[in-house]
Design a protein around this motif. Structure first.
Motif, mmCIF file in Angstrom:
data_model
loop_
_atom_site.group_PDB
_atom_site.id
_atom_site.type_symbol
_atom_site.label_atom_id
_atom_site.label_comp_id
_atom_site.label_asym_id
_atom_site.label_seq_id
_atom_site.Cartn_x
_atom_site.Cartn_y
_atom_site.Cartn_z
ATOM 1 N N GLU A 46 41.313 27.698 -41.950
ATOM 2 C CA GLU A 46 41.454 26.570 -41.203
ATOM 3 C C GLU A 46 41.385 25.163 -41.968
ATOM 4 N N TYR A 60 39.979 14.178 -41.725
ATOM 5 C CA TYR A 60 39.165 15.459 -41.603
ATOM 6 C C TYR A 60 39.064 16.140 -40.297
ATOM 7 N N ALA A 61 38.948 17.335 -40.147
ATOM 8 C CA ALA A 61 38.694 18.303 -39.118
ATOM 9 C C ALA A 61 37.461 17.537 -38.372
ATOM 10 N N ASP A 62 37.514 17.622 -37.016
ATOM 11 C CA ASP A 62 36.424 17.189 -36.311
ATOM 12 C C ASP A 62 35.163 17.661 -36.387
ATOM 13 N N THR A 104 48.041 18.944 -41.257
ATOM 14 C CA THR A 104 46.988 19.967 -41.440
ATOM 15 C C THR A 104 47.186 21.388 -41.706
#
Length: 121
Positions: A46, A60-62, A104
């Protein structure tokens, strides 16, 4: 010459910190936006974070927002991931890759060996 080499992983207690490094060789990865990805045991790889080529913008990813910070030093062809307030769920092998800024998804199919981060309770 290996295009990407990740380092800096290790075993850390929860709420601790680590800094990961990604060294790039060659012009391909050095001149692109770069991202960090991770793969936890039994899970899909991920997206974690990415930074523009200039280093003046990032996203950024949450799941890591507010805890992780990505930075880069183009003079050294290095990208870093500063991880704070680590949680057990951050345990994974961390990889870097090029990205199309804003995406992403990784830009290439190349994956280095990664660096293992293990967060204990």
């Amino acid at each position: 010459q290996v295009p990407l080499v990740e380092s800096g992983g290790g075993l850390v207690q929860a709420v601790g910190s680590l800094r990961l490094s990604c060294a790039a060789s060659g012009r391909t990865f050095s001149s692109l936006a770069r991202g960090w990805f991770r793969q936890a045991p039994g899970k899909e790889r991920e997206f974690v974070a990415a930074i523009s080529w200039s280093g003046d913008s990032d996203y950024y990813a949450d799941s890591v927002k507010g805890r992780f910070t990505v930075s880069r030093d183009n003079a050294k062809n290095m990208v870093y991931l500063h991880m704070n307030s680590l949680k057990p769920e951050d345990t994974a092998v961390y990889y870097c890759n090029a990205v199309q800024y804003g995406s992403t998804d990784p830009l290439t199919d190349y994956w280095g060996k990664g660096t293992l981060v293990t967060v204990s309770t």
